[in-house]
Enzyme design. Structure first.
Site, PDB file in Angstrom:
ATOM      1  CE1 TYR A 194     -41.419  45.293 -24.196  1.00 47.80           C
ATOM      2  CE2 TYR A 194     -40.691  43.058 -24.612  1.00 47.80           C
ATOM      3  CZ  TYR A 194     -41.625  43.939 -24.110  1.00 47.80           C
ATOM      4  OH  TYR A 194     -42.758  43.463 -23.513  1.00 47.80           O
ATOM      5  CG  HIS A 198     -41.957  37.208 -20.448  1.00 43.45           C
ATOM      6  ND1 HIS A 198     -42.935  36.333 -20.876  1.00 43.45           N
ATOM      7  CD2 HIS A 198     -42.570  38.387 -20.218  1.00 43.45           C
ATOM      8  CE1 HIS A 198     -44.099  36.963 -20.913  1.00 43.45           C
ATOM      9  NE2 HIS A 198     -43.912  38.213 -20.505  1.00 43.45           N
ATOM     10  CG  ASN A 233     -48.339  38.111 -22.575  1.00 45.08           C
ATOM     11  OD1 ASN A 233     -47.209  37.659 -22.657  1.00 45.08           O
ATOM     12  ND2 ASN A 233     -48.652  39.133 -21.805  1.00 45.08           N
TER      13      ASN A 233
HETATM   14  C1  HEM Z   1     -45.135  48.894 -20.153  1.00 46.76           C
HETATM   15  C2  HEM Z   1     -45.280  47.588 -20.128  1.00 46.76           C
HETATM   16  C3  HEM Z   1     -44.161  46.615 -20.399  1.00 46.76           C
HETATM   17  C4  HEM Z   1     -42.808  46.752 -20.252  1.00 46.76           C
HETATM   18  C5  HEM Z   1     -42.043  47.974 -19.754  1.00 46.76           C
HETATM   19  C6  HEM Z   1     -42.200  45.507 -20.659  1.00 46.76           C
HETATM   20  C7  HEM Z   1     -40.842  45.231 -20.649  1.00 46.76           C
HETATM   21  C8  HEM Z   1     -40.260  44.049 -20.996  1.00 46.76           C
HETATM   22  C9  HEM Z   1     -38.862  43.756 -20.950  1.00 46.76           C
HETATM   23  C10 HEM Z   1     -37.784  44.745 -20.529  1.00 46.76           C
HETATM   24  C11 HEM Z   1     -38.680  42.478 -21.344  1.00 46.76           C
HETATM   25  C12 HEM Z   1     -37.362  41.724 -21.452  1.00 46.76           C
HETATM   26  C13 HEM Z   1     -36.887  41.809 -22.872  1.00 46.76           C
HETATM   27  C14 HEM Z   1     -35.602  41.051 -23.109  1.00 46.76           C
HETATM   28  O1  HEM Z   1     -34.629  41.239 -22.366  1.00 46.76           O
HETATM   29  O2  HEM Z   1     -35.540  40.260 -24.089  1.00 46.76           O
HETATM   30  C15 HEM Z   1     -39.971  41.951 -21.677  1.00 46.76           C
HETATM   31  C16 HEM Z   1     -40.206  40.681 -22.147  1.00 46.76           C
HETATM   32  C17 HEM Z   1     -41.425  40.269 -22.618  1.00 46.76           C
HETATM   33  N1  HEM Z   1     -42.613  40.957 -22.576  1.00 46.76           N
HETATM   34 FE1  HEM Z   1     -42.894  42.773 -21.809  1.00 46.76          FE
HETATM   35  N2  HEM Z   1     -43.185  44.639 -21.038  1.00 46.76           N
HETATM   36  C18 HEM Z   1     -44.403  45.280 -20.914  1.00 46.76           C
HETATM   37  C19 HEM Z   1     -45.644  44.767 -21.208  1.00 46.76           C
HETATM   38  C20 HEM Z   1     -45.868  43.608 -21.886  1.00 46.76           C
HETATM   39  C21 HEM Z   1     -47.121  43.218 -22.465  1.00 46.76           C
HETATM   40  C22 HEM Z   1     -48.422  44.022 -22.427  1.00 46.76           C
HETATM   41  C23 HEM Z   1     -46.906  42.021 -23.093  1.00 46.76           C
HETATM   42  C24 HEM Z   1     -47.860  41.191 -23.879  1.00 46.76           C
HETATM   43  C25 HEM Z   1     -48.811  41.679 -24.637  1.00 46.76           C
HETATM   44  C26 HEM Z   1     -45.512  41.660 -22.877  1.00 46.76           C
HETATM   45  C27 HEM Z   1     -44.903  40.510 -23.354  1.00 46.76           C
HETATM   46  C28 HEM Z   1     -43.582  40.196 -23.173  1.00 46.76           C
HETATM   47  C29 HEM Z   1     -42.989  38.948 -23.633  1.00 46.76           C
HETATM   48  C30 HEM Z   1     -43.684  37.819 -24.352  1.00 46.76           C
HETATM   49  C31 HEM Z   1     -41.640  38.998 -23.274  1.00 46.76           C
HETATM   50  C32 HEM Z   1     -40.605  37.918 -23.514  1.00 46.76           C
HETATM   51  C33 HEM Z   1     -40.036  38.051 -24.905  1.00 46.76           C
HETATM   52  C34 HEM Z   1     -39.052  36.939 -25.165  1.00 46.76           C
HETATM   53  O3  HEM Z   1     -39.498  35.795 -25.342  1.00 46.76           O
HETATM   54  O4  HEM Z   1     -37.854  37.220 -25.181  1.00 46.76           O
HETATM   55  N3  HEM Z   1     -44.916  42.640 -22.145  1.00 46.76           N
HETATM   56  N4  HEM Z   1     -40.917  42.918 -21.451  1.00 46.76           N
END
Ligand code: HEM
Length: 496
Positions: A345, A62, A135
């Site tokens: 996160y 992302h 999402n």
């Molecule tokens: C176990 C599953 C998941 C893990 C371990 C995970 C982990 C992460 C991590 C570490 C980040 C970076 C955060 C940052 O540095 O700001 C991130 C970003 C993001 N994740 Fe996940 N994620 C998972 C599942 C999901 C799911 C299911 C969704 C949606 C329903 C999602 C949506 C997002 C979004 C939108 C961002 C970007 C947020 C932003 O705009 O800064 N993720 N995720």
């Protein structure tokens, strides 16, 4: 500034970061006009040293995104379901920031490439920050956090050549049948939204709401675009990649700059707590949607984006969303992905911008912060001379245990083990994408879906993986779709 203003304007004098004035913006300090450069040129040294430290680590995925500030306004009474203070009154407004993103591409990658889009919202509520990190799709690729890093690796780059690889993507997907629903959405035209303004947002995961009487509900969030859904065709999206890599970022910025404020209606699916146990499939499985006929959408409010960032780095790059940021009245659910996400996160934000990232202005909660965390890199707000341990006899903060309880549920745990969710009657990976294909999509949608899949599978995917994609994946979503893809990939003649 016009010419007259320019003539009379006296700019401030340039200084080092320490505030001391410097004598030139253009020339380094040298021994004679031809050099060499001198070590005592601290301004040059400061400038170069600061320059090479301009980046913080990217989000692990992302990475490419954009966003804006705005507000949320409650339009309907939802107090029967949640005691969340920011949702407590019709007409109540809460400031927020929203960030939209692509998943797999790096900063500088094309906005319009086929991908899921992130839809993350930070509400600055009176009870602290509430982050809804979703999402533009209602489901996800995997249902257990253990598979998440593997999934992301398969979407990114090969270790040797550093190239993206459709072969790797299809290998992972076709060996992970639970991804079929999300891949059906991704390969449809929803995988190439026209802009961030023209897509819905979903929590995808299930969360818990609790009302003032202590009654609990399982909920899914749906942010429905008031601009209407609009997508690009595959060809349009690929053409845009050549024309404008930043098309979505530019579109959002320009819309807000011209006063065309994008908005979304928040509507919820709400499942009474007890119904989860007897529902016909596992409601906590993020690869499934809850049919709207079972749980119709209930209106909550409106999100409006009305202000562009003043500084992209400080506000969009450094905004740190955290699934664990929940306010009283909202909690997690037994959805294993949510529980895995609650760790990742905060950890990512601490890695990217340090343990005090929540003191950065964009992440700072609206209310006061009281706890016993102290010091660390870049901490600039200190509690002063207050107790630094609990319990203490000197008036330090104390948790209001009666008022604030952790939102939870009764766990009828079995033996500790690594297992799949307990099977429910209708748990299978292909019925819901099959229904989406046959009953929700129009004929045009179906034609585009098949064409998009065939094109994607034709880009460097090995034949045995193409065959598996037909046999073990698309034919199970829908037999006709499977046959059509096999035919268009030229696999049918070979099989005979
Ligand atoms: C176990 C599953 C998941 C893990 C371990 C995970 C982990 C992460 C991590 C570490 C980040 C970076 C955060 C940052 O540095 O700001 C991130 C970003 C993001 N994740 Fe996940 N994620 C998972 C599942 C999901 C799911 C299911 C969704 C949606 C329903 C999602 C949506 C997002 C979004 C939108 C961002 C970007 C947020 C932003 O705009 O800064 N993720 N995720």
């Amino acid at each position: 500034m016009n010419e007259e203003q320019q003539a009379s304007y006296q700019p401030p004098s340039t200084t080092r970061d320490a505030g001391t004035p410097v004598s030139s913006d253009e020339y380094s300090l040298t021994a004679g006009p031809g050099g060499p450069n001198l070590l005592q040129d601290t301004y040059l040294i400061d400038k170069l040293a600061h320059f090479v430290r301009e980046r913080v680590p990217d989000r692990v995925y992302h990475v490419k995104g954009g966003g804006a500030f705005g507000y949320f306004e409650v339009t309907d009474d939802v107090t029967p379901w949640t005691k969340a203070a920011f949702l407590s009154q019709v007409g109540k407004r809460t400031p927020l920031i929203a960030r939209f993103s692509t998943v797999a591409g790096e900063e500088g990658y094309a906005d319009t490439d086929r991908d899921v889009r992130g839809f993350a919202v930070k509400f600055y509520t009176e009870d602290g920050n509430y982050d809804m990190v979703g999402n533009n799709t209602p489901v996800f690729f995997v249902r257990d956090p253990m598979k998440f890093p593997d999934f992301i690796h398969s979407q990114e780059r090969l270790p040797d050549s550093g190239l993206r690889s459709n072969n790797m993507q299809w290998d992972f997907w076709t060996l992970s049948p639970e991804s079929a629903h999300q891949v059906t959405v991704l390969m449809s035209d929803r995988g190439t939204p026209r802009s961030w303004r023209h897509m819905h947002g979903f929590s995808s995961d299930t969360y818990l709401w609790e009302n003032a009487a202590g009654e609990k509900f399982w909920v899914k969030y749906h942010f429905r675009t008031e601009q209407g859904i609009q997508n690009m065709t595959d060809a349009e999206a690929r053409a845009m990649r050549a024309e404008d890599l930043d098309y979505h970022r530019r579109d959002l910025w320009n819309a807000i700059a011209r006063g065309d404020q994008p908005s979304w209606r928040l509507e919820m699916q709400i499942m009474p707590f007890a119904e989860a146990a007897s529902y016909r499939f596992n409601p906590f499985d993020v690869t499934k949607v809850w049919p709207h006929r079972d749980y119709p959408l209930i209106p909550v409010g409106r999100m409006v984006l009305d202000r562009n960032p003043e500084n992209f780095f400080a506000q969009i790059m450094q905004v740190g969303f955290d699934v664990a940021n929940m306010v009283p009245g909202i909690g997690p659910s037994p959805d294993k992905m949510v529980l895995g996400r609650m760790f990742a996160y905060g950890d990512s934000n601490r890695y990217r911008t340090g343990p005090n990232y929540e003191q950065l202005p964009v992440n700072q909660p609206a209310g006061e912060v009281h706890n016993y965390n102290k010091d660390g890199p870049m901490r600039f707000r200190h509690h002063g001379n207050q107790p630094v341990y609990a319990p203490n006899s000197y008036g330090g903060p104390r948790a209001a245990s009666q008022r604030y309880r952790d939102a939870g549920w009764l766990v009828e745990a079995g033996e500790i083990a690594r297992t799949a969710y307990e099977a429910h009657r209708d748990d299978d990976d292909f019925s819901q994408p099959g229904t989406l294909y046959r009953q929700v999509m129009t004929q045009t949608d179906r034609d585009h879906l098949a064409g998009n899949i065939v094109w994607h599978l034709s880009q460097g995917v090995e034949r045995f993986i193409q065959e598996r994609a037909v046999r073990d994946y698309w034919a199970k979503v829908d037999p006709d779709l499977g046959t059509r893809i096999a035919h268009d990939l030229g696999l049918l003649a070979q099989a005979r």
